[in-house]
Design an enzyme around this catalytic site. Structure first.
Site: not given
Length: 302
Positions: A115, A210, A272
């Site tokens: 992330s 992502e 996630h």
């Protein structure tokens, strides 16, 4: 081409450090996650800024310089075999100016996170260091214990056992073909945010993407930003991971990236979701998009 440096595999009894380069960390979730790390035989130390808090902004784990200092101290301390990020959120781009990336890359050790942590993976991978895009210390208790935890443990302790980085879930073919090169990428928003900064490092090889909670038009804008900046110019293949909470993601990503004409798969369990398969960024890989297989070019740990 920059030489690839793979950190040494972990062994039971190794000591590791937990840092918080980004957002505020929940103490209870961290404690729950550390139980899993310790169950692998690791000795775990939590650095001072992880639970310190920021005096003005609740979304930051601590002051920028304090977070950067903890990262440096943990990384350069020879007692620690690996550095785990506590969580993502936001904050790396505020503190990265206080980090000497050449200094860190010169001391190979496993670095784990995803992330917001993409902002650190990107320049470290560009310097040849292999890092792990995977679950963080304050989140591992939420993983599928039969798959996600075992993938993370295997890459750290027994990398030769991981022969397909997309297994067991796999991925569907978008554009057939075979691609090779170092695996790079990570969080789409963080990659786009680095354009024009000193840590901007366009990849040459296979990329994984992502993201979470980005509307379809925002995914479009982020991909278009990277396309216009030339980020995809030397990309040989694309692995689309989870875009959690994103409407029209399949159509948007396909419309933007299929014209590249490179082998591409989608639906990889990377991102996630509760099942978040760790992958070694910077390591040479072979993507067989026809078969939906992503093979490490060599063991992900020495």
């Amino acid at each position: 081409m920059t030489d690839v440096v793979v950190p040494q595999r972990l062994r039971s009894g190794d000591r590791v450090a937990v840092v918080a380069p980004s957002g505020r960390v929940d103490a209870a979730r961290l404690d729950a996650g550390l139980v899993h790390l310790r169950s692998w035989g690791l000795e775990v130390d939590v650095m001072p800024s992880v639970l310190a808090g920021h005096e003005r902004f609740a979304y930051l784990a601590a002051d920028d310089k304090a977070r950067a200092l903890d990262l440096r101290n943990a990384w350069l301390d020879p007692r620690y075999a690996a550095v785990f990020c506590a969580r993502g959120g936001y904050g790396v781009q505020r503190m990265i100016e206080y980090v000497d990336l050449d200094e860190l890359a010169a001391v190979p050790k496993w670095f784990v996170g995803f992330s917001d942590i993409t902002a650190l993976h990107e320049p470290l991978n560009a310097r040849g260091l292999v890092t792990l895009h995977g679950p963080m210390a304050a989140a591992v208790e939420q993983l599928d214990t039969a798959v996600g935890l075992e993938r993370l443990r295997a890459l750290l302790f027994e990398p030769e056992t991981v022969t397909d980085l997309l297994a067991p879930v796999g991925a569907r073919t978008v554009v057939a073909g075979v691609a090779e090169g170092p695996l790079r990428g990570g969080n789409l928003a963080m990659l786009a945010s680095s354009v024009g900064t000193p840590t901007y490092a366009p990849p040459a090889g296979v990329v994984v993407l992502e993201d979470v909670d980005e509307a379809g038009y925002r995914v479009d804008r982020l991909l278009t930003q990277l396309l216009r900046a030339g980020w995809f110019d030397e990309v040989t293949g694309v692995v689309v991971g989870d875009f959690t909470g994103t409407q029209d993601r399949v159509e948007v990503i396909a419309e933007r990236l299929e014209p590249l004409g490179v082998p591409m798969v989608a639906g990889a369990a990377i991102g996630h979701e509760a099942l978040n398969l760790a992958v070694p960024l910077g390591l040479p890989v072979r993507l067989d998009a026809t078969a939906g297989v992503l093979t490490p070019g060599g063991p992900a740990g020495s």
